[in-house]
Enzyme design. Structure first.
Site, mmCIF file in Angstrom:
data_model
loop_
_atom_site.group_PDB
_atom_site.id
_atom_site.type_symbol
_atom_site.label_atom_id
_atom_site.label_comp_id
_atom_site.label_asym_id
_atom_site.label_seq_id
_atom_site.Cartn_x
_atom_site.Cartn_y
_atom_site.Cartn_z
ATOM 1 N N MET A 49 0.841 -1.106 -0.018
ATOM 2 C CA MET A 49 -0.107 0.056 -0.139
ATOM 3 C C MET A 49 1.084 1.354 0.018
ATOM 4 S SD MET A 49 -3.005 -1.010 2.657
ATOM 5 C CE MET A 49 -2.024 -1.695 3.996
ATOM 6 N N VAL A 50 0.467 1.980 -0.961
ATOM 7 C CA VAL A 50 1.401 3.314 -0.991
ATOM 8 C C VAL A 50 0.950 4.350 0.358
ATOM 9 C CG1 VAL A 50 1.568 5.465 -2.271
ATOM 10 C CG2 VAL A 50 1.480 3.204 -3.649
ATOM 11 N N GLN A 62 7.795 -5.011 -3.998
ATOM 12 C CA GLN A 62 6.890 -4.952 -4.818
ATOM 13 C C GLN A 62 7.409 -3.842 -5.807
ATOM 14 O OE1 GLN A 62 2.787 -3.300 -5.480
ATOM 15 N NE2 GLN A 62 2.290 -5.416 -5.626
ATOM 16 N N CYS A 81 -2.610 -2.669 -9.501
ATOM 17 C CA CYS A 81 -2.918 -1.118 -8.995
ATOM 18 C C CYS A 81 -3.908 -0.354 -10.167
ATOM 19 C CB CYS A 81 -1.825 -0.351 -8.515
ATOM 20 S SG CYS A 81 -2.232 1.122 -7.902
ATOM 21 N N LYS A 126 0.668 -9.996 -8.783
ATOM 22 C CA LYS A 126 -0.235 -9.512 -8.177
ATOM 23 C C LYS A 126 -1.324 -8.901 -8.828
ATOM 24 C CE LYS A 126 -2.318 -7.088 -3.892
ATOM 25 N NZ LYS A 126 -3.443 -6.376 -4.677
ATOM 26 N N GLY A 136 -8.964 -8.936 -1.005
ATOM 27 C CA GLY A 136 -10.054 -8.096 -1.173
ATOM 28 C C GLY A 136 -11.183 -8.519 -0.052
ATOM 29 N N ASP A 137 -11.438 -7.471 0.829
ATOM 30 C CA ASP A 137 -12.066 -7.701 2.072
ATOM 31 C C ASP A 137 -11.771 -8.625 2.839
ATOM 32 O OD1 ASP A 137 -13.615 -5.630 0.703
ATOM 33 O OD2 ASP A 137 -15.410 -6.888 -0.204
#
Length: 419
Positions: free
Chosen positions: A26-27, A107, A136, A179, A242-243
């Site tokens: 995550m950025v 990544q 992304c 990914k 995802g979730d």
């Protein structure tokens, strides 16, 4: 007799993604103190934020034996091909050589096989895997054919993965992974995944959303079992994303869909203790997590702007202190506002080291005056409890601390940087 489960061999210095619950790339939210906090609360592996290949190429690797930090830095271009010699170095990537050892996946954002290999070579000795971002959807990632744009150019994506597998894996003995996001139909996704797992990768993570979907839209898991089956046939580990909100939920989803592991993103942004299972106490109060995060942020002297951004994620918006924190301009003021009196002495030292005014006036504390300001700034805190770690020492210069650059390492092999 049932045939044994096929598995792509895991390189000697790599890691198997199977059975892991991991922190997503995550950025901003995946910088060093966030990763250290996630590991503290039980994350099995952590992904660093997407780092573009071109930004890594040309960097200098620096290892500080005192802090155990490794940084890749470069002079900012500021639109010029020849930046000023006195320009302050920009830190492109940093990691903790001990606390992230065996746990960190780098990544990469890339759309070029040659550049991907060049960038990977710079960091491969210090991580346990290289992951290619092909999921992304944000413009900063897709504008140059990177991120989710690679899903529309599978030939290029496969060429990148093959180049990394053929060049990086043999030299550094780590695995390569990718990914992705699901495509519009299961048939399209299956065709893509079959091509990807044939490139020699050791792992594949699937974000269960299509490229146009945003986080507020529920993840689509209808294709997940098919993807897991294709990966299993090829012997490639499959992670889902995802979730996924907690370790316990992750373990349930792994069993339900037959995947090998799970990746947590948004839930970790809100509370990094999501990696703790219920048997180990589960989610902790936000204040406890925030204190732990601030401790790590100050330990590694994280850029204050990034720390403040994360506090805005970790502190619930309905808390009265939320608005007060948004007005803080220093670590010292943050600790005072949150009632962390035992951390104020360390906060003042970090502020001064970073050139921030501990008094929160909004002015920069000149580094040249740090020595003169140090005693008065610390005295302003009154009676203090013990700080985070051992008693801080006067910060030494790079040469005094034994910091080595790549160029120096080539000249003096005896001072080689541990990898």
């Amino acid at each position: 007799m049932a045939s044994e489960l096929k598995k792509v061999p895991i390189p000697r210095n790599g890691v198997d993604y199977r059975g892991k619950v991991v922190l997503a790339p995550m950025v901003r939210s995946g910088e060093l103190p966030s990763r250290l906090t996630a590991l503290h609360y039980g994350a099995d592996l952590v992904w660093g934020p997407e780092t573009v290949d071109k930004s890594m190429i040309g960097t200098t690797r620096r290892f500080d034996p005192e802090t155990k930090l490794i940084e890749w830095t470069r002079k900012p271009s500021r639109g010029s091909k020849n930046p000023p010699a006195d320009a302050k170095d920009s830190v492109i990537y940093r990691l903790h050589s001990e606390k992230e050892a065996g746990k960190l996946i780098f990544q990469m954002g890339t759309s070029n096989p040659d550049l991907a290999v060049q960038a990977a070579r710079l960091v491969a000795a210090d991580v346990v895997g290289i992951d290619v971002n092909a999921g992304c959807p944000k413009p900063f990632s897709t504008h140059d054919g990177m991120g989710a744009a690679l899903l529309r150019t599978p030939d290029k994506l496969c060429a990148i993965l093959e180049a990394l597998v053929q060049n990086i894996t043999p030299e550094f003995q780590i695995g390569i992974s990718v990914k992705i996001r699901i495509l519009e139909t299961a048939e399209q996704t299956e065709v893509l995944v079959r091509r990807l797992v044939a490139t020699g990768i050791t792992g594949l993570t699937v974000h269960c959303r299509t490229t146009p979907m945003r986080p507020r839209e529920r993840a689509i898991r209808g294709q997940l079992r098919m993807i897991a089956d294709v990966c299993r046939e090829a012997g490639v580990a499959c992670l889902m994303n995802g979730d996924v909100e907690s370790r316990d939920q992750a373990l349930e989803l792994i069993k339900e869909f037959g995947v090998d592991g799970a990746m947590i993103a948004m839930s970790a942004e809100k509370n990094l203790s999501c990696f703790k299972g219920k048997a180990d106490g589960g989610f902790l109060p936000w204040s406890e997590v925030v204190e732990r995060y601030i401790r790590y942020a100050m330990e590694v002297e994280n850029r204050y702007g990034n720390t403040k951004y994360l506090l805005g994620q970790l502190i619930p918006g309905k808390q009265p202190v939320y608005r007060r924190i948004s007005a803080c301009k220093s670590y010292t003021k943050v600790c005072e506002t949150l009632g962390f009196g035992h951390l104020i002495e360390r906060a003042q030292e970090v502020d001064i080291s970073l050139g921030i005014d501990p008094d929160d006036s909004g002015k920069k504390a000149g580094r040249a005056n740090n020595k003169n300001n140090n005693n008065s700034a610390l005295a302003a805190g009154g009676h203090m409890a013990e700080s985070l770690s051992t008693k801080p020492q006067t910060k030494k210069g790079l040469s005094e601390r034994g910091v080595s650059t790549q160029a120096e390492a080539q000249l003096v092999e005896a001072m080689a940087i541990p990898t």
